[in-house]
Design an enzyme around this catalytic site. Structure first.
Site, mmCIF file in Angstrom:
data_model
loop_
_atom_site.group_PDB
_atom_site.id
_atom_site.type_symbol
_atom_site.label_atom_id
_atom_site.label_comp_id
_atom_site.label_asym_id
_atom_site.label_seq_id
_atom_site.Cartn_x
_atom_site.Cartn_y
_atom_site.Cartn_z
ATOM 1 N N ASP A 30 -10.342 -2.841 15.480
ATOM 2 C CA ASP A 30 -9.851 -2.745 16.849
ATOM 3 C C ASP A 30 -8.325 -2.720 16.830
ATOM 4 O O ASP A 30 -7.687 -3.231 15.908
ATOM 5 C CB ASP A 30 -10.357 -3.935 17.659
ATOM 6 C CG ASP A 30 -10.225 -3.728 19.159
ATOM 7 O OD1 ASP A 30 -9.949 -2.583 19.586
ATOM 8 O OD2 ASP A 30 -10.411 -4.700 19.916
ATOM 9 N N GLY A 63 0.819 -1.204 0.000
ATOM 10 C CA GLY A 63 0.000 0.000 0.000
ATOM 11 C C GLY A 63 0.850 1.250 0.000
ATOM 12 O O GLY A 63 2.088 1.204 0.057
#
Length: 571
Positions: free
Chosen positions: A374, A320
């Site tokens: 989370d 990415g």
């Protein structure tokens, strides 16, 4: 004559503190049923945040007890702490939550000593608990057999799961659930005289929902089973769906969800029960899903060190676009990313290190509505240098020398977060089919809307800051610019004063620090014209300041939205 070192006394204080924490944790948890029955939705959110904060509050309190009760030179003699550990083991052996009490002990040890004093002799790096224990106690599950018709089996279930608020139309619910069950399962299963349903006795609560959780099984096969219940104010309780698909049930227990409130006297047994119906879930995630996030962190760390010890995997930079604030690396064979804060941010970023830490900690306590991953926060990770790809290590040392350093042949990472690894949305779209692009952009817009309705504004909504899970859900994971939606000032771009204004490279209007102009989103979010047009058709209201202002008004009026953790087809 010198006094014996007070190992047993220190161990007792630590365990007394754990009992106090568990009592407060259980008290908050047991209030979930009443809050659900009374439709106290804002109280539910406050209770969830209070229970998350409770752990660190109680650790700090017990740290104070220890420092007050024992002289510093005695308490902080780390060479004596193996004696404390052994005394503590004897105390927790009879307990039903002994694995949690090990994690509690670790937290107290780390609150007293620097991380370079951590060893398995002093604390529980590896658990001393057997993986499954048999205790003499009442069963935590109820079993229902098919005696005549499916509807009769379902009726028996709801007779056992009654509330102080009545079901609004139980007969209609039973008929609908029976129909859904027949659609979900093969015909032979529904007719099998040995078909049974096993449900966990306590109800699970989260946000506006209550959940019956268990399994359907025959002698040859089993399926997970979740029945979500909703309280329709003024209309009673309604059985909203019946879910038997493992992927759908997995999403309900996802790392993107708030933690369930459920009273579990024997946590390990419940987690093992969940593991049987959701074999793809790691036990760390299952412990976390029911509120024991610190023990989930312990289990995650044990899985990590076990993976490193038993594989040739090496840390590499995550795929990415490189982050402006964080540097992200991963282990190819371990489904997690590790995020560290860079020493220097890109010039376009106005946040500082303390603000980034504050934002990431905020995510732990808010309702993530299934749209934010989370996180777990760690300090002083130590890994062998040989476990790092040289290019990865060189980059980490270059961008974050205050966080990452070499001590001989050991890499010290002073501070990092871990998150579930996902496919960055921008990379996913590059290789997606036309249908996958449509589904992903539809879900991307829903993610933004659901976060906003939960009073979360992502700030930087670029595609690269969202990921796609293995179930195809779009999830936000870059938190350095998040804020509460009600803190943002959404504005329309004022009309130009003169024709020349539109040709100017500078805005002709003032911009405050909290101002956001949704009309600017399209070119900012999408370089691809086709994707830009598609998203405008799917979610064009996101480009209108009035849409965002309407959400703000609803939030300020105390409205709590419905965000279901199961797809519409299940309802």
């Amino acid at each position: 004559m010198s006094q014996p070192w007070p190992a047993a006394e220190i161990a007792r204080v630590i365990l007394d503190g754990f009992d106090d924490y568990r009592e407060h944790f259980r008290r908050i948890t047991l209030g979930a049923r009443e809050r659900f029955e009374q439709a106290r939705w804002q109280d539910i959110q406050r209770a969830a945040a209070a229970r998350i904060n409770l752990y660190e509050e109680k650790v700090a309190e017990v740290n104070g007890w220890l420092r007050k009760g024992f002289e510093g030179q005695v308490l902080l003699d780390v060479e004596q702490w193996p004696l404390v550990k052994n005394a503590y083991i004897r105390l927790i052996d009879p307990r039903l939550d002994d694995e949690l009490s090990e994690t509690w002990y670790n937290s107290l040890f780390c609150s007293l000593f620097s991380h370079d004093q951590i060893s398995d002799g002093c604390m529980f790096i590896h658990t001393t608990r057997p993986s499954m224990r048999v205790h003499e106690r009442a069963a935590q599950t109820r079993t229902y057999a098919l005696t005549d018709r499916l509807k009769g089996l379902l009726r028996a279930i709801f007779a056992d799961y009654a509330f102080d608020v009545p079901y609004g139309d139980l007969e209609a619910d039973l008929s609908r659930l029976e129909e859904q069950l027949r659609e979900c399962l093969p015909d032979w299963v529904c007719k099998d005289p040995q078909l049974k349903i096993e449900l966990f006795t306590p109800v699970l609560y989260r946000n506006k929902g209550a959940y019956l959780v268990g399994r359907l099984y025959t002698p040859d096969e089993q399926w997970p089973l979740v029945i979500p219940l909703l309280h329709r104010e003024g209309h009673g309780i309604e059985a909203d769906a019946l879910i038997t698909d493992e992927a759908e049930v997995s999403i309900i227990f996802s790392f993107t969800r708030s933690y369930f409130m459920v009273d579990v006297p024997v946590p390990g047994e419940f987690v093992n029960f969940l593991k049987r119906i959701l074999p793809g879930k790691h036990i760390a995630e299952l412990y976390t899903s029911i509120g024991f996030y610190k023990h989930g962190k312990s289990e995650f760390y044990r899985a990590l060190i076990n993976h490193l010890a038993n594989s040739d995997d090496r840390f590499v930079m995550a795929p990415g676009v490189r982050g402006m604030v964080m540097s992200v690396f991963t282990l190819p064979g371990f489904n997690t990313v590790f995020k560290i804060i860079k020493d220097r941010f890109s010039p376009s970023k106005t946040v500082d290190r303390a603000t980034v830490i504050e934002k990431y900690r905020l995510v732990k306590s808010v309702d993530r509505v299934g749209r934010m991953a989370d996180t777990q926060e760690f300090a002083d990770f130590r890994f062998p240098q040989g476990k790092f790809d040289p290019e990865c290590l060189a980059e980490l040392l270059e961008v974050a020398p205050s966080t990452v350093s070499l001590e001989g042949d050991t890499v010290l990472i002073r501070h990092c977060w871990t998150e579930r690894r996902m496919t960055p949305l921008n990379l996913y779209l590059e290789h997606a089919s036309e249908g996958q692009v449509l589904e992903a952009l539809e879900d991307y817009g829903l993610a933004i809307k659901q976060l906003a309705a939960a009073n979360i504004f992502p700030g930087d909504m670029l595609l690269k800051n969202f990921g796609v899970t293995r179930h195809g859900r779009v999830v936000f994971y870059d938190y350095d610019e998040i804020s509460f939606l009600t803190e943002v000032n959404f504005r329309h771009i004022p009309p130009p004063r003169y024709p020349e204004d539109e040709m100017s490279g500078e805005p002709w209007y003032s911009i405050g620090p909290h101002d956001v102009f949704p009309e600017e989103f399209p070119p900012f979010l999408f370089a691809d014209i086709g994707q830009r047009r598609l998203f405008s058709r799917l979610h064009g209201e996101l480009y209108d300041a009035d849409y965002w202002k309407g959400l703000q008004e609803a939030i300020r009026a105390g409205k709590v939205i419905d965000v279901f953790p199961y797809r519409r087809k299940s309802r």
